[in-house]
Design a protein around this motif. Sequence first.
Motif, PDB file in Angstrom:
ATOM      1  N   GLN A   5      -0.082   7.047  -5.351  1.00 25.24           N
ATOM      2  CA  GLN A   5      -0.254   6.952  -3.907  1.00 25.24           C
ATOM      3  C   GLN A   5       0.716   5.945  -3.286  1.00 25.24           C
ATOM      4  N   ARG A   6       1.248   5.025  -4.057  1.00 19.49           N
ATOM      5  CA  ARG A   6       2.137   4.001  -3.517  1.00 19.49           C
ATOM      6  C   ARG A   6       3.574   4.184  -3.974  1.00 19.49           C
ATOM      7  N   GLU A   7       3.927   5.395  -4.437  1.00 16.60           N
ATOM      8  CA  GLU A   7       5.305   5.631  -4.832  1.00 16.60           C
ATOM      9  C   GLU A   7       6.212   5.415  -3.638  1.00 16.60           C
ATOM     10  N   SER A   8       7.324   4.777  -3.888  1.00 19.59           N
ATOM     11  CA  SER A   8       8.274   4.469  -2.845  1.00 19.59           C
ATOM     12  C   SER A   8       8.996   5.725  -2.380  1.00 19.59           C
ATOM     13  N   THR A   9       9.314   5.755  -1.109  1.00 19.23           N
ATOM     14  CA  THR A   9      10.133   6.826  -0.558  1.00 19.23           C
ATOM     15  C   THR A   9      11.609   6.471  -0.687  1.00 19.23           C
ATOM     16  N   GLY A  10      11.898   5.270  -1.171  1.00 17.99           N
ATOM     17  CA  GLY A  10      13.273   4.838  -1.310  1.00 17.99           C
ATOM     18  C   GLY A  10      13.789   4.142  -0.067  1.00 17.99           C
ATOM     19  N   PHE A  11      13.010   4.107   1.008  1.00 19.01           N
ATOM     20  CA  PHE A  11      13.464   3.412   2.196  1.00 19.01           C
ATOM     21  C   PHE A  11      12.497   2.270   2.478  1.00 19.01           C
ATOM     22  N   LEU A  12      12.157   2.046   3.705  1.00 20.84           N
ATOM     23  CA  LEU A  12      11.306   0.912   4.052  1.00 20.84           C
ATOM     24  C   LEU A  12       9.831   1.230   3.855  1.00 20.84           C
ATOM     25  N   LEU A  13       9.040   0.174   3.814  1.00 18.76           N
ATOM     26  CA  LEU A  13       7.608   0.247   3.582  1.00 18.76           C
ATOM     27  C   LEU A  13       6.901   0.992   4.704  1.00 18.76           C
ATOM     28  N   LYS A  14       5.897   1.765   4.356  1.00 12.28           N
ATOM     29  CA  LYS A  14       5.109   2.472   5.359  1.00 12.28           C
ATOM     30  C   LYS A  14       4.219   1.482   6.105  1.00 12.28           C
ATOM     31  N   GLN A  15       3.991   1.772   7.396  1.00  9.77           N
ATOM     32  CA  GLN A  15       3.219   0.875   8.243  1.00  9.77           C
ATOM     33  C   GLN A  15       1.830   0.591   7.688  1.00  9.77           C
ATOM     34  N   ARG A  16       1.150   1.624   7.208  1.00 11.64           N
ATOM     35  CA  ARG A  16      -0.223   1.420   6.775  1.00 11.64           C
ATOM     36  C   ARG A  16      -0.309   0.500   5.568  1.00 11.64           C
TER      37      ARG A  16
END
Length: 123
Positions: A5-16
């Motif tokens: 569920q916390r795999e990175s998208t490779g860019f910046l952190l998600k707001q939630r």
Amino acid sequence: MNERQRESTGFLLKQRAFLKVFLITEIEQGRSYGLQLRDILLSHFQAYGFKPHHSEIYHSLHELTEAGILRKREELEEGAKYKKLSIYTIEDKEKAEAYKKLVKADLDRCQGLINKALSHNYA
């Protein structure tokens, strides 16, 4: 919350995820009801122009509760007959710490990306 569920998208952190780590820390420090948490988050980020929406804060609290990290209970507000406060406490300290470690790794990666952008484009 599992690692998938916390795999990175490779860019910046998600707001939630960003909000959740702040909420966990604030609750650990004894700030425990929804409106109080919202006001604290707004004051933390005001200088940066970030105003997390009320709904995002509550969605974050609900997800942390569903994941077993937080516990929610309702109490009547002192002196009020009908107004209920949602009180949040840490349900599982180990899960809370594990989540904070996952987000810390993402924050470190994001900081590296931002530092790279600043040094490359504005040096």
